[in-house]
Design an enzyme around this catalytic site. Structure first.
Site, mmCIF file in Angstrom:
data_model
loop_
_atom_site.group_PDB
_atom_site.id
_atom_site.type_symbol
_atom_site.label_atom_id
_atom_site.label_comp_id
_atom_site.label_asym_id
_atom_site.label_seq_id
_atom_site.Cartn_x
_atom_site.Cartn_y
_atom_site.Cartn_z
ATOM 1 C CG LEU A 129 -1.839 -1.002 1.402
ATOM 2 C CD1 LEU A 129 -2.466 -0.898 2.681
ATOM 3 C CD2 LEU A 129 -3.063 -0.991 0.260
ATOM 4 C CG ASP A 130 0.007 4.614 -2.579
ATOM 5 O OD1 ASP A 130 0.779 3.768 -3.167
ATOM 6 O OD2 ASP A 130 -0.826 5.107 -3.202
ATOM 7 N NE ARG A 131 5.759 8.293 5.162
ATOM 8 C CZ ARG A 131 6.362 7.751 6.287
ATOM 9 N NH1 ARG A 131 6.825 6.760 5.988
ATOM 10 N NH2 ARG A 131 6.631 8.364 7.332
ATOM 11 C CB THR A 133 -3.003 3.612 1.408
ATOM 12 O OG1 THR A 133 -3.284 4.633 0.475
ATOM 13 C CG2 THR A 133 -4.421 2.683 1.278
ATOM 14 N NE ARG A 222 -3.154 8.720 -4.077
ATOM 15 C CZ ARG A 222 -2.121 8.861 -3.639
ATOM 16 N NH1 ARG A 222 -1.055 7.925 -3.490
ATOM 17 N NH2 ARG A 222 -1.526 10.198 -3.592
#
Length: 281
Positions: A129-131, A133, A222
């Site tokens: 996951l993105d930082r 998220t 996103r």
């Protein structure tokens, strides 16, 4: 780590292992530093197996990358067994080390947990996951388990988007990296195929949606929600809203067939406190 497999048809052990998606590379490593047993007795791949036999694969030990520094940061474990460790990632923690955030990543926290528990294995990131998220992240405890998990996971997210979304939708738009950026992605005809579907749960000043990923492109949700005119709340890379401290995106649920037992598993991570005022689920 040991994996036990049940034989249902007569064949060579080599053929049986190939049918279990054990690659030649993995098999070579097992023969060098692990073991193959049939009903508890060591065998070579030339042995014959028959229905009812139990094949035990002893996986070779692995060594983590020297760049990983075990971190004692907090770790919320949602599920763990001999093959997998599934955790709830908080926003603000990177899944893996990066140049900007070299330590205290989620994988380093899991590595510390494995060492504390004297777990046989090292963490292999299956989902990332993105930082900023939050939500479910899956780690495999061996490279072979990681290989078996590829492409079999149903991923469902919760998000809060600007404006009023349609009741449901499918976003089928290719995605590629923006030419002048190493981070930002855009939809473009020459991008890689990307498919997202969603079901709108709530609509007021903003919309809350349940989102399913059918592909796994970087920033896919996103980018796709920006492309349809509804960027996520708090996503300052793809929109302008700043009502939340980070993008309102949470990896809510994963469902998959267990790579060893074949049991269907569903794991959920509750919506974190910082998003409950925009995702009141």
């Amino acid at each position: 780590m040991k994996i036990e497999l049940q034989v249902t048809d007569p064949m060579l052990l080599r053929t049986f292992l190939a049918e279990q998606a054990i690659s030649k590379k993995s098999l070579s490593a097992i023969k060098r530093n692990g073991a193959l047993l049939v009903n508890g007795i060591r065998q070579t791949v030339r042995a014959n197996v028959v229905p009812g036999d139990v094949v035990t694969v002893v996986l070779p030990a692995e060594t983590p990358s020297a760049s990983l520094v075990p971190s004692e940061g907090p770790l919320e474990i949602l599920y763990e067994d001999d093959a997998l460790c599934i955790v709830n990632k908080p926003a603000g923690v990177s899944t893996m080390p990066s140049q900007l955030h070299p330590h205290d990543s989620l994988v380093e926290r899991v590595l510390a947990h494995f060492r504390e528990q004297r777990t046989a294995g090292i963490p292999h990131i299956v989902t990332r996951l993105d930082r900023q998220t939050s939500g479910v992240v899956i780690f495999a405890k061996h490279q072979l388990i990681h290989h078996w998990m590829t492409g079999i996971i149903d991923k469902v997210y919760l998000c809060a988007a600007t404006g009023r979304l349609p009741a449901r939708g499918r976003i089928d738009l290719p995605i590629r990296r923006k030419s002048e950026s190493i981070i930002e992605r855009i939809t473009a005809p020459d991008g890689k195929p990307a498919l997202t579907s969603y079901l709108t749960l709530l609509r007021s000043e903003h919309s809350v949606a349940l989102v399913r990923l059918h592909t796994g492109r970087t920033h896919q949700i996103r980018v796709h929600f920006k492309a349809i005119g509804h960027p996520l709340l708090g996503d300052t890379l793809y929109g302008t809203d700043q009502s939340t401290g980070r993008q309102a995106l949470h990896a809510f649920q994963v469902t998959f067939s267990h790579p060893v037992t074949a049991r269907l598993i569903t794991i959920q991570a509750p919506v974190p406190h910082d998003l409950r005022f925009v995702i009141p689920i």
